[in-house]
Design an enzyme around this catalytic site. Structure first.
Site, PDB file in Angstrom:
ATOM      1  N   ASP A  38      41.078  42.242  -1.921  1.00 41.23           N
ATOM      2  CA  ASP A  38      39.986  43.203  -1.759  1.00 41.23           C
ATOM      3  C   ASP A  38      39.486  43.231  -0.322  1.00 41.23           C
ATOM      4  O   ASP A  38      39.156  44.279   0.217  1.00 41.23           O
ATOM      5  CB  ASP A  38      38.832  42.885  -2.718  1.00 41.23           C
ATOM      6  CG  ASP A  38      39.087  43.481  -4.092  1.00 41.23           C
ATOM      7  OD1 ASP A  38      39.860  44.451  -4.158  1.00 41.23           O
ATOM      8  OD2 ASP A  38      38.538  42.968  -5.073  1.00 41.23           O
ATOM      9  N   LEU A  89      51.113  63.650   7.236  1.00 38.98           N
ATOM     10  CA  LEU A  89      50.453  64.790   7.889  1.00 38.98           C
ATOM     11  C   LEU A  89      49.045  64.410   8.310  1.00 38.98           C
ATOM     12  O   LEU A  89      48.353  63.685   7.593  1.00 38.98           O
ATOM     13  CB  LEU A  89      50.368  65.958   6.912  1.00 38.98           C
ATOM     14  CG  LEU A  89      51.670  66.696   6.605  1.00 38.98           C
ATOM     15  CD1 LEU A  89      51.513  67.572   5.380  1.00 38.98           C
ATOM     16  CD2 LEU A  89      52.064  67.556   7.808  1.00 38.98           C
ATOM     17  N   LYS A 114      50.196  72.030  -0.675  1.00 35.19           N
ATOM     18  CA  LYS A 114      50.571  70.616  -0.509  1.00 35.19           C
ATOM     19  C   LYS A 114      50.722  70.028  -1.914  1.00 35.19           C
ATOM     20  O   LYS A 114      49.745  69.871  -2.647  1.00 35.19           O
ATOM     21  CB  LYS A 114      49.505  69.870   0.287  1.00 35.19           C
ATOM     22  CG  LYS A 114      49.895  68.433   0.561  1.00 35.19           C
ATOM     23  CD  LYS A 114      48.983  67.810   1.599  1.00 35.19           C
ATOM     24  CE  LYS A 114      49.425  66.435   2.020  1.00 35.19           C
ATOM     25  NZ  LYS A 114      49.615  65.474   0.949  1.00 35.19           N
TER      26      LYS A 114
END
Ligand code: IVH
Length: 649
Positions: A38, A89, A114
């Site tokens: 974590d 991207l 997308k």
């Protein structure tokens, strides 16, 4: 961890996150603690909030039981290095950003949806045949999936051009995903698992699809030319529109509006410079090309039906309304409930049961009921009695209170704790259970099984990994022995001893049908316990039925292990009718004393117990013959048997 996390670069952190994510979820061999993981995730999130590695964990922890099972079938990865990296991207979120991006680019643009799937590369060789396929992986190196990709009907096996590489997205059509939506969190995760199956035929069974968006290895003038070649070679190509720079925002909005008409999930619009020479001029950073951008849709919202309002009681006595909604997938997690905070806010929203509501995960995390889209017509009654303890309630300002807060919640929480302890589930301590109860996520033991990662994330100090682990821990306890199941119900007197005897009856139905008389005949039970047990089972009938929706009761075949006890390691068979107890109960006692109930008379048999009620028959004759032949079998009367167990005949 080799290095101090704070000093690690983003790509080092990403690599570590991916490594430990895989070790935990795919290989089931974690090497660092959840706490460390974590911290690692948080450090990466601070440095690069939009890192793809973070969304990958997110998808991992959302894997439901079905997905975890499927991932066991994924094959050993053979690494494939991409000749040209498969970059990600750059993202933008508003009109200003997209205009800024476009201002550095000459010429026109193309726009495509997308697709939220898995990027793959497919190579065709010297004679135009499909020679290799690989997943994107970390962009530099992916997993080999050649035979698997051939199972996708929309992928051509042969093309008329030589030595090319086609890139695109493998996805599961939403129409196909429908049959899996109960078991799998989202189509992207399912597609990612399906494409990596050990057995390519299995991949085929998932009916994946492929949409191409890039072609390498052929000189082209524009993106539109590339897409033309792809289409002429039989590829299904992602929808593409030519766009002027003034129309970028309008195009985005048009795609957004049409978003739900596609048979696949989308999470934004990809804009690219259309002219390849311009793409080459702009080139790429280490992470993404400058000539393309993903204009992302905002925090996902979804409409669903509000089925009920439940009231959850905190130890302070505050009673909070919680909206229970028909499960809706929001940014990758299944949402089933959302706090309505207090009576005042609930009234302001104007919530009614049966409403169609718009839900959103604000900041991408916590689900909220944003507005009522369509009235349900059934007002939400404000409870007059506390749903936890039945004491009167009191409405002060906007808040509802239980007037008996002290003893109210404690017993409920104790019941939940007992359940978790008896089924042997890790990770749910008293504090966490209390929070789950107070937030209305778990109000009875069965609701542990309906918890989603989306619910858990609403608790304080809950990270992605921990949520994943807790869901996994619960899922691992869907298969319980009858004995543990009975003990978990928290019926007074059904402790270790009684649950063991009852466990011997083999099935919950049988146990529930036992009468007080039948039970009290069992030597070590007696009438008082028998009454408690029967009454307890009756009282818990609804809970038992609810639990059985999620839990399977395992038929246990007692393992032969040498235990302590008078019958340790011995095989015991009963014949004739027993006077002191039912045969099943006697068998349970044998097991408790370390022995095993035999199925028939053989030379392996250690003891044949002859019931005092008569009717011994052929088993006794057979045993006597074995003894006469020098076999080890011994014959015991019922009294002798009870004596060996230290029970008074
Ligand atoms: S163009 C630099 N077009 O988005 C890669 N990509 O974050 C440019 N994707 O890994 C690829 N739909 O898997 C392009 N219409 C589309 C796309 C698309 C989905 C994925 C692709 C890539 C990720 C980049």
């Amino acid at each position: 961890m080799k290095k101090d996390m704070e000093k690690m670069t983003v790509s080092e952190l990403e690599a570590e996150v991916r490594l430990h994510n895989r070790l935990y979820f795919v290989e089931h061999k974690p090497v660092i603690s959840d706490y460390e993981f974590d911290k690692l995730v948080e450090t990466l999130r601070k440095k690069k909030p939009d890192s793809k590695a973070l969304t990958e964990i997110f998808s991992d922890f959302e894997r439901s039981k079905g997905q975890l099972e499927m991932w066991k079938e994924t094959k050993e990865a053979i690494a494939v290095t991409h000749d040209i990296p498969m970059l990600s991207l750059d993202k933008c979120y508003d009109e200003k950003d997209v205009i800024d991006w476009a201002s550095k680019i000459k010429g026109d643009f193309i726009a495509s949806p997308k697709i939220d799937g898995c990027a793959v590369s497919i190579k065709y060789g010297r004679d135009g045949s499909l020679v290799q396929a690989a997943t994107r992986g970390d962009g530099f190196e992916g997993d080999e999936i050649t035979e698997n990709i051939k199972q996708i009907r929309t992928v051509p096996h042969k093309v008329s051009v030589k030595n090319i590489e086609v890139r695109g997205e493998v996805y599961m059509p939403l129409s196909v995903f429908k049959q899996y939506e109960k078991e799998f969190a989202n189509p992207r995760n399912l597609a990612a698992g399906a494409i990596k199956q050990k057995d390519p035929q299995k991949t085929g069974e998932y009916h994946l699809s492929f949409l191409a968006y890039d072609l390498l290895g052929i000189d082209c003038i524009t993106e539109l030319d590339k897409r033309g070649i792809l289409e002429r070679n039989g590829f299904h190509v992602v929808e593409t529109e030519k766009v002027d720079r003034e129309k970028l925002q309008a195009t985005f909005e048009r795609f957004l509006e049409r978003r739900y008409k596609n048979d696949f999930e989308t999470d934004g619009v990809v804009f690219k410079a259309n002219v390849i020479a311009e793409q080459e001029r702009l080139a790429s950073t280490a992470h993404h090309p400058r000539y393309a951008v993903a204009y992302k849709y905002q925090g996902e919202s979804g409409k669903t039906k509000l089925v009920d309002v439940e009231w959850s009681v905190a130890r302070t006595g505050v009673i909070t309304p919680v909206a229970i909604v028909k499960p809706v997938a929001l940014s990758g997690v299944q949402v089933t409930r959302a706090s309505l905070h207090n009576v005042g806010i609930m009234r302001k929203l104007g919530v009614e049961i049966g409403d169609k509501v718009l839900m959103m995960r604000r900041g991408g995390v916590i689900p909220y009921v944003e507005e009522v889209v369509q009235r349900g017509g059934k007002p939400v009654p404000i409870p007059k009695k506390c749903p936890s303890c039945g004491a009167p309630t009191e409405l002060k300002d906007d808040f509802l209170y239980c007037t008996n807060p002290k003893s109210c919640v404690a017993s409920k929480i104790a019941e939940l704790e007992h359940f978790i302890k008896e089924i042997g589930c890790d990770g749910f301590g008293e504090k966490r259970i209390a929070k789950l109860y107070e937030n209305g996520f778990v109000t009875d033991p069965a609701e542990f099984y309906t918890l989603t990662a989306g619910d858990l994330l609403q608790l304080e100090r809950m990270g992605d990994t921990l949520a994943a682990k807790l869901i996994k821990n619960i899922n691992d306890k869907r298969d319980l022995s009858l004995e543990a199941f009975l003990r978990s119900l928290g019926i007074r007197e059904v402790g270790k001893h009684v649950s063991k005897i009852l466990g011997g009856y083999g099935g919950i139905k049988k146990v529930m049908s036992l009468t007080e008389e039948e039970l009290s005949e069992i030597h070590t039970i007696g009438p008082v316990i028998a009454r408690e047990v029967v009454a307890g089972l009756k009282e818990k009938r609804r809970l038992i039925e609810k639990l059985l929706k999620y839990v399977k009761i395992r038929k246990v075949k007692v393992e032969i292990e040498i235990k302590e006890g008078p019958f340790a390691g011995k095989k015991v068979l009963f014949t004739g009718s027993l006077v002191a107890m039912e045969r099943k109960a006697a068998q349970a006692l044998v097991e408790e004393a370390g022995g095993e109930a035999a199925e028939g008379v053989s030379r392996e048999l250690d003891y044949l117990v002859v019931g005092d009620g008569g009717g011994a028959g052929s088993k006794l004759a057979k045993a006597k013959k074995i003894i006469a032949d020098g076999g080890k079998t011994k014959i015991l009367t019922e009294k002798e048997f009870l004596k060996m167990l230290d029970l008074r005949p």
